[in-house]
Scaffold this active site. Structure first.
Site, PDB file in Angstrom:
ATOM      1  N   ASN A  42     -11.146  -2.363  -5.132  1.00  0.00           N
ATOM      2  CA  ASN A  42     -10.377  -1.384  -5.920  1.00  0.00           C
ATOM      3  C   ASN A  42     -11.060  -1.005  -7.243  1.00  0.00           C
ATOM      4  OD1 ASN A  42      -7.160  -2.668  -4.785  1.00  0.00           O
ATOM      5  ND2 ASN A  42      -8.285  -0.897  -4.050  1.00  0.00           N
TER       6      ASN A  42
ATOM      7  N   ASP B 299       0.825  -1.211   0.000  1.00  0.00           N
ATOM      8  CA  ASP B 299       0.000   0.000   0.000  1.00  0.00           C
ATOM      9  C   ASP B 299       0.864   1.267   0.000  1.00  0.00           C
ATOM     10  OD1 ASP B 299      -2.378   1.391  -0.007  1.00  0.00           O
ATOM     11  OD2 ASP B 299      -2.611   1.348   2.173  1.00  0.00           O
TER      12      ASP B 299
ATOM     13  N   ASN C   7       1.191   3.427  -2.907  1.00  0.00           N
ATOM     14  CA  ASN C   7       1.684   3.863  -4.225  1.00  0.00           C
ATOM     15  C   ASN C   7       1.142   5.244  -4.606  1.00  0.00           C
ATOM     16  OD1 ASN C   7       2.783   1.342  -4.393  1.00  0.00           O
ATOM     17  ND2 ASN C   7       1.321   0.548  -5.881  1.00  0.00           N
TER      18      ASN C   7
ATOM     19  N   HIS D 218       2.106   3.356  -9.032  1.00  0.00           N
ATOM     20  CA  HIS D 218       1.886   1.916  -9.238  1.00  0.00           C
ATOM     21  C   HIS D 218       3.035   1.304 -10.045  1.00  0.00           C
ATOM     22  CE1 HIS D 218      -1.931   2.232  -7.348  1.00  0.00           C
ATOM     23  NE2 HIS D 218      -2.515   2.919  -8.309  1.00  0.00           N
TER      24      HIS D 218
HETATM   25  C1  IPE Z   1      -5.461  -2.657  -0.069  1.00  0.00           C
HETATM   26  O1  IPE Z   1      -5.127  -1.330  -0.205  1.00  0.00           O
HETATM   27  C2  IPE Z   1      -5.454  -3.344  -1.397  1.00  0.00           C
HETATM   28  C3  IPE Z   1      -4.150  -3.504  -2.027  1.00  0.00           C
HETATM   29  C4  IPE Z   1      -2.998  -3.193  -1.528  1.00  0.00           C
HETATM   30  C5  IPE Z   1      -4.177  -4.101  -3.330  1.00  0.00           C
HETATM   31  P1  IPE Z   1      -6.254  -0.184  -0.362  1.00  0.00           P
HETATM   32  O2  IPE Z   1      -5.540   1.080  -0.481  1.00  0.00           O
HETATM   33  O3  IPE Z   1      -7.198  -0.561  -1.434  1.00  0.00           O
HETATM   34  O4  IPE Z   1      -7.033  -0.294   1.028  1.00  0.00           O
HETATM   35  P2  IPE Z   1      -7.831   0.805   1.827  1.00  0.00           P
HETATM   36  O5  IPE Z   1      -8.799   1.434   0.864  1.00  0.00           O
HETATM   37  O6  IPE Z   1      -6.841   1.789   2.353  1.00  0.00           O
HETATM   38  O7  IPE Z   1      -8.500   0.050   2.933  1.00  0.00           O
HETATM   39  C1  IPE Z   2      -1.738   0.221  -3.270  1.00  0.00           C
HETATM   40  O1  IPE Z   2      -1.483   1.574  -3.321  1.00  0.00           O
HETATM   41  C2  IPE Z   2      -1.981  -0.393  -4.614  1.00  0.00           C
HETATM   42  C3  IPE Z   2      -3.388  -0.727  -4.868  1.00  0.00           C
HETATM   43  C4  IPE Z   2      -4.351  -0.688  -4.010  1.00  0.00           C
HETATM   44  C5  IPE Z   2      -3.710  -1.143  -6.227  1.00  0.00           C
HETATM   45  P1  IPE Z   2      -2.652   2.638  -3.293  1.00  0.00           P
HETATM   46  O2  IPE Z   2      -3.077   2.929  -4.669  1.00  0.00           O
HETATM   47  O3  IPE Z   2      -3.757   2.192  -2.393  1.00  0.00           O
HETATM   48  O4  IPE Z   2      -1.922   3.897  -2.657  1.00  0.00           O
HETATM   49  P2  IPE Z   2      -2.508   4.904  -1.604  1.00  0.00           P
HETATM   50  O5  IPE Z   2      -2.999   4.104  -0.426  1.00  0.00           O
HETATM   51  O6  IPE Z   2      -3.637   5.633  -2.278  1.00  0.00           O
HETATM   52  O7  IPE Z   2      -1.372   5.794  -1.258  1.00  0.00           O
HETATM   53 MG    MG Z   3      -4.114   2.429  -0.442  1.00  0.00          MG
END
Ligand code: IPE
Ligand code: IPE
Ligand code: MG
Length: 250
Positions: free
Chosen positions: A76, A28, A30, A45
């Protein structure tokens, strides 16, 4: 022409016999990493995807046999169409680009999650990568795409109920050993250590059944900044945990 060779990587400490056999990672942060740099979320990403190779390659040195990574959750899809499409295209590119290196390193790749919502090109690449690496044993890499713990349990229950309805399964015989056989992870041991990057202390629907007794590490590092050294250090410190599984040590 001067050939610049890659800098030699420092050897990593092995976590030893008390180290985790199966590590699962919620990758998490990115988006925030990219925003901090004034760049679009997809840039984060792409940078995050590069970290995966480093961690996979660290596994044999550290002594981790199973690595499971959360790449895309069932929730997602709620993101913008641009981000979702960008992620799906990144998964296709990642598989195409990494197949050879993964296979050469003896990595066996599996995917978990519900494939029905994924596009046909991606499903084909996923199936091919699973097939090509199916004889490998050095590291078992499982990638969770369109994965949700609740969705997985619901899908498993549907199949279990069908087996009961068809007379293949006696409801009286159902116990804690039965349901995991219907989960996407049926061939994997339960994770010993679950790491979540980016400072969020929640599991966001990841491996709900399987992580019942896992140890957790919630760390502030954003996923694109995560290093092999940090991975090794977390696996080594896991060895000091006292896992009691509900019992009292005498
Ligand atoms: C969890 O991260 C899913 C992945 C890392 C693929 P999210 O960013 O989607 O989770 P929340 O929304 O903070 O709970
Ligand atoms: C995790 O990074 C990757 C996925 C959930 C696909 P995020 O995209 O959730 O990054 P943040 O949490 O918004 O920083
Ligand atoms: Mg996230």
């Amino acid at each position: 022409m001067i050939r610049r060779s890659k800098p030699k990587l420092q050897p990593l400490p092995a976590a030893g016999p008390d180290g985790p056999r199966h590590v699962a990672i919620i990758m998490d942060g990115n988006g925030r990493w990219a925003t901090q740099r004034g760049r679009p979320r997809l840039f984060g990403h792409h940078s995050g995807a590069k970290r995966v190779r480093e961690v996979v390659e660290a596994c044999p040195d550290v002594g981790v046999e199973y690595l499971t990574i959360f790449a895309f959750s069932t929730e997602n899809w709620k993101r913008t169409q641009v981000e979702v499409a960008g992620l799906m295209s990144l998964f296709r590119r990642y598989i195409t680009k990494e197949t050879r290196a993964l296979n050469e390193r003896g990595v066996r790749v599996r995917f978990i999650g519900d494939r029905v919502r994924l596009d046909h090109k991606l499903i084909k690449l996923m199936n091919e990568l699973e097939e090509i690496t199916s004889q490998n044993t050095s590291v078992h890499l499982t990638i969770a795409i369109n994965y949700g713990g609740r969705d997985e349990v619901a899908r498993a229950t549907k199949r279990l109920a069908q087996d009961v309805a068809d007379g293949r399964l006696d409801p009286e015989a159902i116990d804690e050993e039965t349901l995991p056989k219907y989960l996407d992870t049926y061939v994997l041991p339960d994770p010993d250590l679950v790491i979540r990057t980016s400072g969020e202390a929640r599991i966001s629907n990841f491996l709900l059944w399987q992580s019942a007794y896992a140890e957790y590490e919630f760390i502030d590092t954003l996923w694109p900044d995560f290093t092999r050294e940090e991975f090794a250090a977390l696996c080594c410190s896991y060895g000091g945990r006292d896992r009691r599984f509900g019992a009292v040590k005498t």
